[in-house]
Design a protein around this motif. Structure first.
Motif, short mmCIF file in Angstrom:
data_model
loop_
_atom_site.label_atom_id
_atom_site.label_comp_id
_atom_site.label_asym_id
_atom_site.label_seq_id
_atom_site.Cartn_x
_atom_site.Cartn_y
_atom_site.Cartn_z
N ILE A 251 -2.81 5.94 -2.03
CA ILE A 251 -1.63 5.62 -1.24
C ILE A 251 -0.39 6.33 -1.78
CG2 ILE A 251 -0.15 3.80 -0.37
CD1 ILE A 251 -2.91 3.77 0.81
N ALA A 255 1.66 9.36 0.10
CA ALA A 255 3.02 9.00 0.53
C ALA A 255 4.04 9.94 -0.10
CB ALA A 255 3.32 7.55 0.16
N ILE A 310 -2.24 6.65 10.18
CA ILE A 310 -1.04 7.08 9.45
C ILE A 310 -1.21 8.50 8.94
CG2 ILE A 310 0.39 6.60 7.44
CD1 ILE A 310 0.69 4.66 9.77
N TYR A 314 1.00 11.81 9.68
CA TYR A 314 1.55 12.72 8.67
C TYR A 314 1.15 14.17 8.95
CZ TYR A 314 2.67 8.63 5.78
OH TYR A 314 3.19 7.45 5.30
N CYS A 399 9.39 7.11 7.26
CA CYS A 399 9.73 5.73 6.89
C CYS A 399 9.21 4.73 7.92
CB CYS A 399 11.23 5.59 6.72
SG CYS A 399 11.91 6.51 5.31
N SER A 401 6.67 5.09 10.14
CA SER A 401 5.20 5.03 10.14
C SER A 401 4.68 4.29 8.90
CB SER A 401 4.61 6.44 10.21
OG SER A 401 5.06 7.23 9.12
N SER A 402 5.28 4.53 7.75
CA SER A 402 4.85 3.84 6.53
C SER A 402 5.15 2.34 6.63
CB SER A 402 5.56 4.43 5.31
OG SER A 402 5.26 5.80 5.16
N TYR A 405 2.57 0.70 8.86
CA TYR A 405 1.26 0.58 8.19
C TYR A 405 1.23 -0.62 7.24
CZ TYR A 405 -2.39 1.49 4.76
OH TYR A 405 -3.45 1.34 3.91
#
Length: 411
Positions: A251, A255, A310, A314, A399, A401-402, A405
């Motif tokens: 993760i 990220a 996700i 990305y 930001c 999308s994270s 999730y």
């Protein structure tokens, strides 16, 4: 009567499978064999004279044979999400009464319990009905049955099963899976053998060896009826993945790489590093996406992993970043003296900062100053505004999308 009560007490104290513990409890209760080898040989000859192990116990055939079952999980060996295969080892404690195996202890020098090979007597045919490979029954040649003078039988069996467990990876790697071992007492209807799942007499995980990937947060045992009214014995486990390893190794890296994508627009265009930086970031995300796809099951039921969505987000964002970088290089290559299209100039002058520079004395003056600003817009001004807009937009997408999730997987 006193002997039978002592035997029942022994059953509820036999939450072990080690031979040394067995001897300890037998000594404590005064139930150790008191006879000689000859007495035991005579007892075996007495018990198995005319004994037929193919016939179930029970004098009154209109009453089903009570079968009590206790299960202890010993180890969780492997859980293959791609194949939906769970391998585990469990200890089963089964008890029943076989009146044909009863005797008078006084006739055999006070011998009140013996150990008999499971091959020689009737034992319940417990068959796993959700196997991954071959159908497996609870029968190991190394097991023996402890039989008491009242005919009370105690069977302690240890066996490994490979069962089907469909994985739900929606919240991977913060997922929780529910798996079960299911059994039939094969060959017998509920009117012949009546099963009952008893709670463990001690901690149900007293023998369990911790697994490095999964935590067992709950377990249950129960009996349900199928559509033919036959009993299905269920031993169910709720598994929760140990997430720290995946957070550190999966993760956080993905990220971090994705977060860096937007910062490409802070690099000076003259450095010539924008294309290399953006394509490297995009390839890194694609590599992580490939790794994730190899780890997750191919089945999409009930849903594919949210992490997959996700990562695709990305990748798409990274592709747009590469395109935006190419456009920024095209803008940078335009001659400074080349006129900027009126529509683009007007769009820039409508920004908040440009409007703050305009005098608000009168509306006519404001319109005149706007026309002057439109004529003064150059390609370097367009590039600066373009880079700023792309930087803000890319980081907003990351930001949002994270955030979505983590809201899904931690809910």
């Amino acid at each position: 009567m006193k002997s039978i009560c002592s035997e029942h007490l022994l059953v509820y104290m036999m939450n072990f499978w080690s031979g040394s513990l067995l001897v300890f409890y037998l000594l404590k209760l005064g139930l150790v064999l008191a006879g000689t080898r000859v007495d035991e040989e005579n007892l075996h000859a007495f018990l198995f004279s005319g004994y037929n192990k193919e016939i179930r116990p029970g004098m009154n055939r209109s009453i089903p044979l009570p079968l009590d079952i206790i299960s202890y999980l010993y180890s969780l060996n492997d859980f293959d999400l791609n194949k939906g295969k769970l391998s585990l080892t469990a200890i089963f404690l089964l008890t029943w009464v076989d009146e044909r195996l009863s005797w008078n202890p006084a006739a055999f020098n006070d011998t009140n319990n013996i150990s008999i090979s499971q091959k020689k007597i009737w034992i319940p045919n417990l068959v796993n009905i959700n196997p991954y490979d071959d159908v497996t029954e609870l029968r190991t040649d190394a097991s023996a049955v402890r039989v008491f003078s009242s005919g009370y039988c105690v069977w302690l069996a240890l066996q490994t099963f490979k069962v089907i467990c469909k994985a739900d990876v929606t919240k991977y790697p913060f997922d929780t899976q529910t798996c079960a071992m299911r059994f039939y007492v094969w060959g017998y209807a509920p009117a012949e053998v009546k099963s009952k799942c008893l709670p463990p007499v001690a901690d149900e995980f007293v023998y369990y060896s911790e697994n490095g990937v999964w935590d067992i947060i709950d377990s249950s045992s129960y009996i349900q009826l199928d559509f033919h009214k036959y009993e299905i014995i269920n031993f169910e486990f709720v598994l929760k993945r140990r997430a720290p390893y995946y957070i550190v190794s999966l993760i956080l890296p993905i990220a971090s790489v994705s977060f860096l994508m937007g910062f490409v627009f802070l690099l000076p265009v003259e450095s010539g590093e924008r294309v290399g930086f953006s394509t490297t970031s995009l390839l890194s995300v694609i590599v992580y996406l490939t790794i994730i796809q190899e780890m997750l099951p191919e089945s999409s039921e009930p849903n594919i992993s949210t992490l997959g969505y996700i990562l695709v987000t990305y990748v798409v964002t990274g592709s747009f970043v590469v395109i935006e970088v190419i456009i920024s290089l095209w803008i940078q290559s335009r001659p400074s003296q080349s006129p900027v299209p009126k529509s683009l100039s007007r769009l820039m002058t409508c920004s908040l900062k440009k409007r703050n520079k305009i005098s608000e004395d009168t509306l006519d003056t404001k319109e005149e100053e706007c026309d002057n600003l439109i004529d003064e817009v150059t390609w370097p001004d367009v590039l600066r505004m373009y880079d700023k807009a792309c930087f803000i937009l890319t980081n907003i997408v990351f930001c949002v999308s994270s955030f979505i999730y983590f809201c899904i997987v931690l809910s």
